[in-house]
Write a protein that holds these residues in place. Structure first.
Motif, PDB file in Angstrom:
ATOM      1  N   ILE A  44      -5.870 -18.231  13.661  1.00 25.15           N
ATOM      2  CA  ILE A  44      -6.085 -16.798  13.894  1.00 25.15           C
ATOM      3  C   ILE A  44      -7.390 -16.403  13.221  1.00 25.15           C
ATOM      4  N   PRO A  45      -8.157 -15.478  13.797  1.00 25.83           N
ATOM      5  CA  PRO A  45      -9.421 -15.064  13.173  1.00 25.83           C
ATOM      6  C   PRO A  45      -9.216 -14.485  11.769  1.00 25.83           C
ATOM      7  N   ASP A  46     -10.216 -14.688  10.909  1.00 27.02           N
ATOM      8  CA  ASP A  46     -10.150 -14.195   9.532  1.00 27.02           C
ATOM      9  C   ASP A  46     -10.011 -12.677   9.468  1.00 27.02           C
ATOM     10  N   GLU A  47     -10.599 -11.966  10.421  1.00 28.29           N
ATOM     11  CA  GLU A  47     -10.528 -10.496  10.403  1.00 28.29           C
ATOM     12  C   GLU A  47      -9.080 -10.005  10.515  1.00 28.29           C
ATOM     13  N   VAL A  48      -8.239 -10.727  11.264  1.00 30.17           N
ATOM     14  CA  VAL A  48      -6.833 -10.351  11.391  1.00 30.17           C
ATOM     15  C   VAL A  48      -6.110 -10.557  10.061  1.00 30.17           C
ATOM     16  N   ILE A  49      -6.398 -11.669   9.407  1.00 27.94           N
ATOM     17  CA  ILE A  49      -5.770 -11.948   8.108  1.00 27.94           C
ATOM     18  C   ILE A  49      -6.173 -10.876   7.094  1.00 27.94           C
ATOM     19  N   ASP A  50      -7.454 -10.465   7.123  1.00 27.17           N
ATOM     20  CA  ASP A  50      -7.903  -9.405   6.219  1.00 27.17           C
ATOM     21  C   ASP A  50      -7.196  -8.081   6.513  1.00 27.17           C
ATOM     22  N   MET A  51      -6.963  -7.786   7.799  1.00 26.29           N
ATOM     23  CA  MET A  51      -6.268  -6.544   8.163  1.00 26.29           C
ATOM     24  C   MET A  51      -4.840  -6.548   7.612  1.00 26.29           C
ATOM     25  N   VAL A  52      -4.162  -7.688   7.696  1.00 27.34           N
ATOM     26  CA  VAL A  52      -2.787  -7.780   7.199  1.00 27.34           C
ATOM     27  C   VAL A  52      -2.759  -7.630   5.686  1.00 27.34           C
ATOM     28  N   LYS A  53      -3.720  -8.236   4.991  1.00 27.09           N
ATOM     29  CA  LYS A  53      -3.788  -8.100   3.531  1.00 27.09           C
ATOM     30  C   LYS A  53      -3.991  -6.647   3.129  1.00 27.09           C
ATOM     31  N   GLU A  54      -4.879  -5.940   3.830  1.00 24.69           N
ATOM     32  CA  GLU A  54      -5.118  -4.528   3.522  1.00 24.69           C
ATOM     33  C   GLU A  54      -3.864  -3.694   3.758  1.00 24.69           C
ATOM     34  N   ASP A  55      -3.156  -3.968   4.853  1.00 26.12           N
ATOM     35  CA  ASP A  55      -1.916  -3.234   5.139  1.00 26.12           C
ATOM     36  C   ASP A  55      -0.871  -3.481   4.060  1.00 26.12           C
ATOM     37  N   ALA A  56      -0.751  -4.727   3.615  1.00 21.77           N
ATOM     38  CA  ALA A  56       0.232  -5.063   2.577  1.00 21.77           C
ATOM     39  C   ALA A  56      -0.115  -4.368   1.267  1.00 21.77           C
ATOM     40  N   GLN A  57      -1.396  -4.320   0.914  1.00 22.73           N
ATOM     41  CA  GLN A  57      -1.801  -3.643  -0.314  1.00 22.73           C
ATOM     42  C   GLN A  57      -1.539  -2.144  -0.227  1.00 22.73           C
ATOM     43  N   ALA A  58      -1.808  -1.546   0.937  1.00 21.23           N
ATOM     44  CA  ALA A  58      -1.563  -0.111   1.105  1.00 21.23           C
ATOM     45  C   ALA A  58      -0.072   0.195   1.005  1.00 21.23           C
ATOM     46  N   LYS A  59       0.765  -0.657   1.584  1.00 25.04           N
ATOM     47  CA  LYS A  59       2.214  -0.434   1.511  1.00 25.04           C
ATOM     48  C   LYS A  59       2.715  -0.562   0.083  1.00 25.04           C
ATOM     49  N   SER A  60       2.185  -1.531  -0.677  1.00 22.20           N
ATOM     50  CA  SER A  60       2.641  -1.678  -2.068  1.00 22.20           C
ATOM     51  C   SER A  60       2.193  -0.488  -2.911  1.00 22.20           C
ATOM     52  N   ARG A  61       0.999   0.052  -2.638  1.00 28.78           N
ATOM     53  CA  ARG A  61       0.562   1.260  -3.357  1.00 28.78           C
ATOM     54  C   ARG A  61       1.472   2.436  -3.029  1.00 28.78           C
ATOM     55  N   ASN A  62       1.817   2.590  -1.755  1.00 28.09           N
ATOM     56  CA  ASN A  62       2.702   3.687  -1.351  1.00 28.09           C
ATOM     57  C   ASN A  62       4.070   3.549  -2.003  1.00 28.09           C
ATOM     58  N   ARG A  63       4.605   2.314  -2.067  1.00 30.13           N
ATOM     59  CA  ARG A  63       5.903   2.098  -2.707  1.00 30.13           C
ATOM     60  C   ARG A  63       5.844   2.455  -4.186  1.00 30.13           C
ATOM     61  N   ALA A  64       4.745   2.078  -4.852  1.00 23.60           N
ATOM     62  CA  ALA A  64       4.604   2.373  -6.271  1.00 23.60           C
ATOM     63  C   ALA A  64       4.557   3.884  -6.501  1.00 23.60           C
ATOM     64  N   GLU A  65       3.846   4.603  -5.637  1.00 26.52           N
ATOM     65  CA  GLU A  65       3.775   6.070  -5.761  1.00 26.52           C
ATOM     66  C   GLU A  65       5.139   6.706  -5.499  1.00 26.52           C
ATOM     67  N   MET A  66       5.868   6.193  -4.498  1.00 27.95           N
ATOM     68  CA  MET A  66       7.190   6.738  -4.186  1.00 27.95           C
ATOM     69  C   MET A  66       8.145   6.518  -5.361  1.00 27.95           C
ATOM     70  N   ASN A  67       8.106   5.323  -5.961  1.00 28.12           N
ATOM     71  CA  ASN A  67       8.974   5.039  -7.101  1.00 28.12           C
ATOM     72  C   ASN A  67       8.604   5.890  -8.298  1.00 28.12           C
ATOM     73  N   LYS A  68       7.312   6.134  -8.486  1.00 29.12           N
ATOM     74  CA  LYS A  68       6.875   6.971  -9.601  1.00 29.12           C
ATOM     75  C   LYS A  68       7.366   8.403  -9.404  1.00 29.12           C
ATOM     76  N   ASN A  69       7.246   8.920  -8.195  1.00 29.23           N
ATOM     77  CA  ASN A  69       7.706  10.287  -7.901  1.00 29.23           C
ATOM     78  C   ASN A  69       9.222  10.385  -7.980  1.00 29.23           C
ATOM     79  N   ARG A  70       9.920   9.358  -7.564  1.00 31.94           N
ATOM     80  CA  ARG A  70      11.371   9.365  -7.575  1.00 31.94           C
ATOM     81  C   ARG A  70      11.909   9.256  -9.002  1.00 31.94           C
ATOM     82  N   GLY A  71      11.219   8.546  -9.866  1.00 30.39           N
ATOM     83  CA  GLY A  71      11.687   8.318 -11.230  1.00 30.39           C
ATOM     84  C   GLY A  71      11.800   9.584 -12.056  1.00 30.39           C
ATOM     85  N   GLY A  72      10.918  10.572 -11.906  1.00 33.97           N
ATOM     86  CA  GLY A  72      10.937  11.790 -12.713  1.00 33.97           C
ATOM     87  C   GLY A  72      12.090  12.715 -12.400  1.00 33.97           C
ATOM     88  N   ASN A  73      12.579  12.720 -11.185  1.00 33.52           N
ATOM     89  CA  ASN A  73      13.617  13.674 -10.783  1.00 33.52           C
ATOM     90  C   ASN A  73      14.969  13.018 -10.562  1.00 33.52           C
TER      91      ASN A  73
END
Length: 154
Positions: free
Chosen positions: A71-100
């Protein structure tokens, strides 16, 4: 990175598929499923020994016959970026959920419906049994055999 998420991202991109029997297929990915079955379009198939070529408008490859995918390298880079964005979103959701969390645990929505003599709710949210809250069987015992009196076994 999961292989199926990689394939979903690779749709409409070129790829090379080598089969276990040695044939290769070059084409653009149209779709894939959970068994890694693949549809390709504008395909060039190369024989095992590399001396014969076929051009096909489209083909279907069964996932169990695939040896590897290129598979082209550009596709692999797109998947890595998506995975990093999802992990950031999960971390923010857990941080917001933890206070309340302690406030939210004590606040529950009131239940509606009345309890019958067996302690089973009836009404709009009553138990989900659909037949008035009573189960079929031997006097509400489910699949257990009926009791044989008050005899004690030794």
């Amino acid at each position: 990175m999961l292989p199926l998420s990689l394939l979903k991202t690779a749709q409409s991109h070129p790829m090379l598929v080598e089969l276990k029997n040695g044939e290769t297929y070059n084409g653009h990915l149209v779709s894939c499923d959970s068994w890694m079955n693949i549809n390709l379009r504008d395909v060039i198939c190369t024989s095992k020994d590399g001396d014969r070529f076929w051009r096909m408008p489209e083909c279907f490859i069964r996932g169990s016959t695939i040896k590897y995918l290129r598979i082209p390298d550009e596709v692999i880079d797109m998947v890595k970026e998506d995975a990093q964005a999802k992990s950031r979103n999960r971390a923010e959701m857990n941080k917001n959920r933890g206070g309340n969390s302690s406030q939210n645990q004590n606040q529950r929505a009131p239940r509606s419906g009345n309890r019958n003599s067996f302690g089973i709710r009836s009404g709009p949210s009553g138990g989900g049994l659909g037949n008035g809250g009573m189960r079929a069987g031997n006097s509400g015992q489910g699949n257990r055999p009926p009791m044989q009196g008050n005899k004690l076994r030794k």
